[in-house]
Design a protein around this motif. Structure first.
Motif, PDB file in Angstrom:
ATOM      1  N   LEU A  96      60.279  -6.898  56.044  1.00  0.00           N
ATOM      2  CA  LEU A  96      59.564  -8.004  56.610  1.00  0.00           C
ATOM      3  C   LEU A  96      58.842  -9.351  55.226  1.00  0.00           C
ATOM      4  N   PHE A  97      58.222  -8.187  54.668  1.00  0.00           N
ATOM      5  CA  PHE A  97      57.152  -9.354  53.844  1.00  0.00           C
ATOM      6  C   PHE A  97      57.967  -9.768  52.415  1.00  0.00           C
ATOM      7  N   PHE A 102      56.695 -16.443  56.099  1.00  0.00           N
ATOM      8  CA  PHE A 102      56.052 -16.813  57.632  1.00  0.00           C
ATOM      9  C   PHE A 102      55.016 -17.236  57.401  1.00  0.00           C
ATOM     10  N   PRO A 103      54.136 -18.080  58.302  1.00  0.00           N
ATOM     11  CA  PRO A 103      53.218 -18.728  58.264  1.00  0.00           C
ATOM     12  C   PRO A 103      52.059 -17.287  57.804  1.00  0.00           C
ATOM     13  N   PHE A 104      50.942 -17.646  57.158  1.00  0.00           N
ATOM     14  CA  PHE A 104      50.171 -16.171  57.063  1.00  0.00           C
ATOM     15  C   PHE A 104      50.180 -15.079  56.329  1.00  0.00           C
ATOM     16  N   LYS A 105      51.551 -14.869  55.570  1.00  0.00           N
ATOM     17  CA  LYS A 105      52.224 -13.867  54.974  1.00  0.00           C
ATOM     18  C   LYS A 105      51.376 -13.031  54.157  1.00  0.00           C
ATOM     19  N   TYR A 109      50.158  -9.675  55.484  1.00  0.00           N
ATOM     20  CA  TYR A 109      49.881  -8.879  53.722  1.00  0.00           C
ATOM     21  C   TYR A 109      48.475  -7.687  53.522  1.00  0.00           C
ATOM     22  N   ILE A 110      47.270  -8.359  53.281  1.00  0.00           N
ATOM     23  CA  ILE A 110      46.254  -7.582  53.499  1.00  0.00           C
ATOM     24  C   ILE A 110      45.823  -6.990  54.701  1.00  0.00           C
ATOM     25  N   LEU A 111      46.046  -7.375  55.620  1.00  0.00           N
ATOM     26  CA  LEU A 111      45.251  -7.083  57.044  1.00  0.00           C
ATOM     27  C   LEU A 111      46.359  -5.355  56.879  1.00  0.00           C
ATOM     28  N   MET A 112      47.828  -5.410  56.561  1.00  0.00           N
ATOM     29  CA  MET A 112      48.494  -4.059  56.532  1.00  0.00           C
ATOM     30  C   MET A 112      47.851  -2.669  54.807  1.00  0.00           C
TER      31      MET A 112
END
Length: 283
Positions: A96-97, A102-105, A109-112
């Motif tokens: 995915l990354f 995609f929007p707000f990628k 990513y930071i959230l992950m």
């Protein structure tokens, strides 16, 4: 420009001291597992294997201690499940990354990555409170008793999965970024389906990273204590069982024997991971 001799010797001394600092406590802990004494301390009273194989008290050995063996079995069970789930989710995250925009990628990513910087105890308490809130609501409103949201192995798996997925995602994504997309394009041009390309071209390239991710996830799950302590029920894994033994009985050489087994097992898995990386790395 050549490095001065005295700086070279200082560097070598530093490396030696550093590795002694790392290895020294492990060697000491391992040595006391073979000490013929009721306490893991000096003086040395002779060599013995009782702390591994003795079937009777007061030197009940590891391989006859039902509680420690049950904890070991629980840890292996939890580790296998968590490793499988986190590697599956980590593989999806990596694609995915690395492959998608995609929007707000960047935000996602930071959230992950956030679970890696949250203290384990805080993460465990947060998951316990959230799960208990859902379980209490389901019980109160619908009469459903969701045991898997109560303290126990399912909640431990959920808690460890929450941060181990981040680790596996980073490991697999690092390998995927090195993949040459031209290989997939060539296979597609030759008539291979997307699934066949994935299974015969992409996944073989990712295999070393997948294996390493499994090893890392299993080992981190096995040794995790802070998060696990907050979520554990009656079926405690080995780390919690050892902690409980320390609190109630105190330190005994059987815990050193457990440490020896864990060091050998961890070392073998790490060695297998290194060998897999070397054999599968592209020439």
């Amino acid at each position: 420009m050549r490095t001065p001799v005295h700086l070279l010797w200082i560097y070598r001394a530093y490396v030696l001291v550093f590795f002694l600092y790392l290895v020294g406590p492990l060697v000491a802990a391992a040595a006391f597992a073979f000490n013929d004494s009721l306490f893991p301390s000096l003086p040395w009273r002779g060599f013995t294997l009782d702390w591994f194989v003795s079937p009777v008290e007061p030197k009940l050995g590891l391989f006859h201690d039902e509680r420690l063996l049950r904890g070991l079995g629980n840890s292996v069970y939890i580790g296998v499940i968590v490793a499988a789930l986190s590697v599956a989710a980590g593989t999806a995250n990596a694609f995915l990354f690395v492959r998608k925009d995609f929007p707000f990628k960047s935000f996602f990513y930071i959230l992950m990555v956030v679970p890696l910087v949250i203290p384990g105890a805080i993460l465990g308490i947060s998951i316990l409170v959230f799960a208990s809130m859902i379980a209490n609501f389901a019980d109160r409103e619908f009469g459903l008793f969701l045991t898997w949201l109560r303290p126990g192995i399912p909640l431990v798996v959920l808690g460890q999965f929450s941060f181990l997925t981040t680790i596996t995602s980073l490991v697999i994504a690092a390998r995927l970024q090195k993949f040459d997309m031209a290989l997939e394009e060539a296979a597609l041009n030759l008539g291979a389906s997307g699934l066949r390309v994935l299974m015969t071209v992409t996944f073989p390239f990712l295999l070393p990273a997948l294996f390493s991710a499994v090893v890392v996830a299993f080992l981190v799950s096995f040794e995790n204590f802070n998060t696990t302590l907050m979520l554990v029920g009656s079926d405690a894994p080995l780390t919690v069982t050892m902690y409980d033994r320390m609190v109630k009985v105190g330190s005994t050489p059987v815990l050193n024997a457990v440490s020896v087994v864990l060091m050998l097992g961890s070392g073998m898995l790490a060695l297998l991971s290194v060998v897999a990386q070397q054999e599968k790395s592209p020439s």
